[in-house]
Motif scaffolding. Sequence first.
Motif, mmCIF file in Angstrom:
data_model
loop_
_atom_site.group_PDB
_atom_site.id
_atom_site.type_symbol
_atom_site.label_atom_id
_atom_site.label_comp_id
_atom_site.label_asym_id
_atom_site.label_seq_id
_atom_site.Cartn_x
_atom_site.Cartn_y
_atom_site.Cartn_z
ATOM 1 N N MET A 164 -1.986 18.136 -1.389
ATOM 2 C CA MET A 164 -1.819 17.625 -2.757
ATOM 3 C C MET A 164 -2.985 16.696 -3.078
ATOM 4 S SD MET A 164 -0.036 17.692 -5.553
ATOM 5 C CE MET A 164 1.389 18.650 -5.002
ATOM 6 N N GLU A 165 -4.203 17.254 -3.040
ATOM 7 C CA GLU A 165 -5.406 16.432 -3.199
ATOM 8 C C GLU A 165 -5.451 15.773 -4.575
ATOM 9 O OE1 GLU A 165 -10.279 16.942 -3.153
ATOM 10 O OE2 GLU A 165 -9.019 18.439 -2.150
ATOM 11 N N LEU A 166 -5.792 14.496 -4.590
ATOM 12 C CA LEU A 166 -5.888 13.733 -5.823
ATOM 13 C C LEU A 166 -7.339 13.549 -6.245
ATOM 14 C CD1 LEU A 166 -3.292 10.871 -5.178
ATOM 15 C CD2 LEU A 166 -2.899 13.208 -5.999
ATOM 16 N N ASN A 167 -7.539 13.314 -7.526
ATOM 17 C CA ASN A 167 -8.876 12.981 -8.006
ATOM 18 C C ASN A 167 -9.224 11.553 -7.594
ATOM 19 O OD1 ASN A 167 -7.787 15.165 -9.785
ATOM 20 N ND2 ASN A 167 -9.804 14.991 -10.735
ATOM 21 N N GLY A 168 -10.327 11.398 -6.902
ATOM 22 C CA GLY A 168 -10.784 10.062 -6.527
ATOM 23 C C GLY A 168 -9.994 9.409 -5.421
ATOM 24 N N ALA A 169 -9.335 10.212 -4.591
ATOM 25 C CA ALA A 169 -8.515 9.633 -3.514
ATOM 26 C C ALA A 169 -9.348 8.819 -2.537
ATOM 27 C CB ALA A 169 -7.769 10.734 -2.768
ATOM 28 N N GLU A 170 -10.531 9.325 -2.205
ATOM 29 C CA GLU A 170 -11.355 8.626 -1.213
ATOM 30 C C GLU A 170 -11.823 7.271 -1.735
ATOM 31 O OE1 GLU A 170 -13.562 11.932 1.454
ATOM 32 O OE2 GLU A 170 -13.940 12.088 -0.709
ATOM 33 N N GLN A 171 -12.251 7.220 -2.993
ATOM 34 C CA GLN A 171 -12.695 5.940 -3.566
ATOM 35 C C GLN A 171 -11.528 4.971 -3.677
ATOM 36 O OE1 GLN A 171 -14.617 6.256 -7.365
ATOM 37 N NE2 GLN A 171 -14.840 4.041 -7.623
ATOM 38 N N ALA A 172 -10.380 5.470 -4.144
ATOM 39 C CA ALA A 172 -9.206 4.610 -4.262
ATOM 40 C C ALA A 172 -8.769 4.110 -2.890
ATOM 41 C CB ALA A 172 -8.064 5.363 -4.935
ATOM 42 N N GLY A 173 -8.804 4.999 -1.894
ATOM 43 C CA GLY A 173 -8.437 4.600 -0.536
ATOM 44 C C GLY A 173 -9.373 3.556 0.022
ATOM 45 N N ASP A 174 -10.669 3.702 -0.278
ATOM 46 C CA ASP A 174 -11.644 2.724 0.207
ATOM 47 C C ASP A 174 -11.425 1.374 -0.462
ATOM 48 O OD1 ASP A 174 -14.070 2.207 1.836
ATOM 49 O OD2 ASP A 174 -14.990 1.819 -0.115
ATOM 50 N N ASN A 175 -11.077 1.380 -1.741
ATOM 51 C CA ASN A 175 -10.776 0.114 -2.422
ATOM 52 C C ASN A 175 -9.504 -0.521 -1.870
ATOM 53 O OD1 ASN A 175 -13.009 0.033 -4.126
ATOM 54 N ND2 ASN A 175 -12.022 1.313 -5.667
ATOM 55 N N ILE A 208 0.875 -1.169 0.000
ATOM 56 C CA ILE A 208 0.000 0.000 0.000
ATOM 57 C C ILE A 208 0.911 1.217 0.000
ATOM 58 C CG2 ILE A 208 -1.852 1.233 1.171
ATOM 59 C CD1 ILE A 208 -2.629 -1.347 2.534
ATOM 60 N N ILE A 209 0.952 1.905 -1.131
ATOM 61 C CA ILE A 209 1.937 2.961 -1.338
ATOM 62 C C ILE A 209 1.335 4.350 -1.097
ATOM 63 C CG2 ILE A 209 3.507 4.022 -3.012
ATOM 64 C CD1 ILE A 209 3.591 1.320 -4.467
ATOM 65 N N ASP A 210 1.843 5.043 -0.098
ATOM 66 C CA ASP A 210 1.597 6.477 0.100
ATOM 67 C C ASP A 210 0.117 6.860 0.210
ATOM 68 O OD1 ASP A 210 4.310 6.420 -0.279
ATOM 69 O OD2 ASP A 210 4.313 7.631 -2.094
ATOM 70 N N VAL A 211 -0.684 6.047 0.840
ATOM 71 C CA VAL A 211 -2.081 6.440 1.083
ATOM 72 C C VAL A 211 -2.066 7.322 2.331
ATOM 73 C CG1 VAL A 211 -4.444 5.644 1.451
ATOM 74 C CG2 VAL A 211 -2.918 4.361 -0.044
ATOM 75 N N GLN A 212 -1.700 8.580 2.129
ATOM 76 C CA GLN A 212 -1.432 9.524 3.208
ATOM 77 C C GLN A 212 -2.352 10.746 3.120
ATOM 78 O OE1 GLN A 212 3.000 8.425 2.172
ATOM 79 N NE2 GLN A 212 3.060 10.044 3.738
ATOM 80 N N ASN A 213 -2.532 11.407 4.225
ATOM 81 C CA ASN A 213 -3.573 12.432 4.352
ATOM 82 C C ASN A 213 -3.462 13.581 3.360
ATOM 83 O OD1 ASN A 213 -4.883 11.101 6.471
ATOM 84 N ND2 ASN A 213 -3.576 12.074 8.013
ATOM 85 N N LEU A 221 -8.109 5.094 6.598
ATOM 86 C CA LEU A 221 -8.707 3.982 5.845
ATOM 87 C C LEU A 221 -7.822 2.743 5.852
ATOM 88 C CD1 LEU A 221 -10.106 5.855 2.719
ATOM 89 C CD2 LEU A 221 -11.466 4.600 4.386
ATOM 90 N N VAL A 222 -6.512 2.956 5.871
ATOM 91 C CA VAL A 222 -5.574 1.822 5.779
ATOM 92 C C VAL A 222 -4.539 1.885 6.892
ATOM 93 C CG1 VAL A 222 -5.882 1.499 3.296
ATOM 94 C CG2 VAL A 222 -4.145 3.103 4.118
ATOM 95 N N LEU A 223 -4.926 2.388 8.023
ATOM 96 C CA LEU A 223 -3.994 2.564 9.129
ATOM 97 C C LEU A 223 -3.330 1.237 9.489
ATOM 98 C CD1 LEU A 223 -3.263 5.106 10.764
ATOM 99 C CD2 LEU A 223 -4.764 4.261 12.570
ATOM 100 N N PRO A 224 -2.002 1.202 9.554
ATOM 101 C CA PRO A 224 -1.301 -0.064 9.824
ATOM 102 C C PRO A 224 -1.598 -0.621 11.210
ATOM 103 C CG PRO A 224 0.205 1.599 8.951
ATOM 104 C CD PRO A 224 -1.072 2.303 9.290
#
Length: 214
Positions: free
Chosen positions: A49-60, A36-41, A102-105
């Motif tokens: 540095m907001e990404l398009n679709g970050a929340e959906q990608a993070g949930d997946n 899981i690469i760089d799923v960071q706030n 969403l992906v907290l270790p």
Amino acid sequence: MKNLLQNTLALCLTLISLVTINAQQKRNMENTALLIIDVQNDYFPGGKMELNGAEQAGDNARKILDYFRKNNLPVVHIKHIALNEGADFFLPGTSGAEINSLVLPKDNEKVIIKHFPNSFRETDLLEYLQKNDIKNLVITGMMTDVCVDSTTRAAFDLGFKNTVVGDATATRNRELSGQTVRAAEVQKSFLAGISALGNLYAEIVNTADFLKRK
């Protein structure tokens, strides 16, 4: 009595079939780890540095993570800390650099700190994977065209067989020669690139299909 015996036999056969399928699934995932690469706030709404679709990608990515945890398969979290001059996100000691909830270790999951797009560069990732006899990687994370792409290509060069969960990755609009390249096009182009020539660098799947075939 006959019906009872038939029903019991059918139940036994069903149970045997389920056990066999489960055993086969586990064999199919042997020597496989999740990256899981760089799923960071900072990549999420309100981040620097907001990404398009970050929340959906993070949930997946979370759904894939849940599968690996349920099956006691190895998980590696990659966390980028920016040390380069002029960096304005993922800065040391900031909340934006923290891994998203969403992906907290968990305590038993490996966390690797990197300072370059390629997760193998100047980290112990390769050593950790080799020590745990990992041959196959399932890759999720952000950004698709930077850290996910560079890590996937490096992993191929190092001998790993890669699967990238496309809808568990995300990027943002780019600019080239004064023109905007929309995030969706960037996403498709880079995923197409790493899967070119018969999935040379990686097979691309989506979350639903990955979970369905497991």
